[in-house]
Design an enzyme around this catalytic site. Structure first.
Site, short mmCIF file in Angstrom:
data_model
loop_
_atom_site.label_atom_id
_atom_site.label_comp_id
_atom_site.label_asym_id
_atom_site.label_seq_id
_atom_site.Cartn_x
_atom_site.Cartn_y
_atom_site.Cartn_z
N PRO A 1 0.81 -1.21 0.00
CA PRO A 1 0.00 0.00 0.00
C PRO A 1 0.85 1.27 0.00
O PRO A 1 1.46 1.61 0.99
CB PRO A 1 -0.81 -0.11 1.29
CG PRO A 1 -0.64 -1.50 1.76
CD PRO A 1 0.67 -1.96 1.22
N GLU A 2 0.90 1.90 -1.12
CA GLU A 2 1.45 3.25 -1.19
C GLU A 2 0.26 4.15 -1.52
O GLU A 2 -0.88 3.72 -1.48
CB GLU A 2 2.54 3.34 -2.25
CG GLU A 2 3.77 2.53 -1.88
CD GLU A 2 5.00 2.90 -2.70
OE1 GLU A 2 5.04 4.02 -3.23
OE2 GLU A 2 5.91 2.06 -2.81
#
Length: 286
Positions: free
Chosen positions: A20-21
């Site tokens: 998750p960016e």
DNA sequence: AACAGCACCTGTAGGC
DNA sequence: TGCCTACAGGTGCTGT
């Protein structure tokens, strides 16, 4: 000397499909924004107390009865706004996921459940237990240390132009106080797209390089959002559809492979403790 | 001020 | 086959 072969980041990308960016968090935020507003929290069950920042008791006792009015993203944080002014922030860190339904195998990594009056529930799963949730009272300023959103070239350019630091550019890109939401993968990708060596001191970037980077950062992030993951969209099926953006990576996880632009071999170094990938020919220090 | 090193964590996979 | 161990990375902390 290590006798063990290192776990290469290409295989990490292969099996750990969605880190998750900003683009992943944006995708999750959009999906949550479509379903959460209007729901009233009935109960919160915490299975891994450390995932709560601040008071766990407050988290569990103050949220029931509160209604969700909006969901948005700020940097890598999900922000769930409550009627009356409070906010819940969620940081997924490395392996956090939000699902409406979980199967038996997924329950192994269940850290928190938020139940709603309508019978639905949001499950926070996190294999590596790095993810964090926090409840903010209405009168407390939210995430004040976060830097600007890096999705607009003019904003990124303005931030880069105002930098007064001898730190190297990749470190600066990863600094959430400077620009909020860029992680290791997209820092490498944006620097490659701009033709800038990750070890270039930020203060030595020429105007032309700052211009290129100002365009490449939003460009790689927007491209990843378009190809974004579907972490919670499958709340009916519980099947985790993989994100598609990892197929578009130009340098990350491609050490030893040919540069897509010039054919030179992609190199990997360690910078700020992070695997850092770049093309030694396209990203020469000047 | 900058940065290196470590801690937090667990799943993975290569070496033996 | 199965044990051992390095490695992945976001963030915060400490030491240099």
């Amino acid at each position: 000397m290590s006798r063990n072969k290192r776990v290469d980041s290409a295989s990490l990308v292969r099996y750990n499909r969605r880190m998750p960016e900003l683009p992943e968090v944006e995708t999750v935020a959009r999906e949550l924004a479509a379903v959460l507003p209007g729901k009233e929290i009935a109960a919160v069950h915490v299975f891994w107390p450390k995932c709560i920042e601040g008071s766990r008791k407050g988290f569990q006792s103050q949220l029931p009865g509160k209604k969700i009015v909006a969901v948005c993203r700020r940097g890598k944080f999900l922000c769930i706004s409550l009627a009356g002014g409070g906010t819940i922030t969620i940081h997924l860190r490395m392996t956090g996921k939000l699902l409406f339904r979980v199967n038996a195998a997924q329950k192994k990594h269940l850290r928190l459940v938020m139940q709603f009056q309508d019978g639905t529930a949001l499950h926070f799963l996190d294999t590596r237990k790095f993810g964090r949730l926090r409840c903010w009272p209405a009168d407390e300023p939210l995430l004040v240390d976060l830097g600007a959103e890096p999705l607009v070239p003019e904003v990124v350019r303005s931030v880069l132009d105002r930098l007064c630091t001898s730190r190297v550019i990749k470190t600066v890109l990863l600094d959430q106080k400077v620009l909020a939401g860029i992680g290791n993968i997209y820092a490498d990708e944006a620097l490659f797209a701009a033709g800038i060596h990750p070890r270039t001191p930020a203060s030595q970037l020429r105007p032309r390089q700052r211009g290129k980077l100002s365009r490449s950062v939003p460009q790689v992030l927007h491209a990843a959002i378009v190809n974004g993951g579907t972490t919670i969209s499958d709340y009916r099926t519980t099947t985790n559809a993989p994100g598609r953006h990892q197929r578009q990576l130009q340098v990350y996880g491609r050490e030893g492979q040919s540069c897509p632009k010039c054919g030179a071999l992609i190199e990997k170094i360690r910078l700020q403790g992070r695997g850092t990938h770049f093309c030694p020919r396209c990203q020469m220090m000047k």
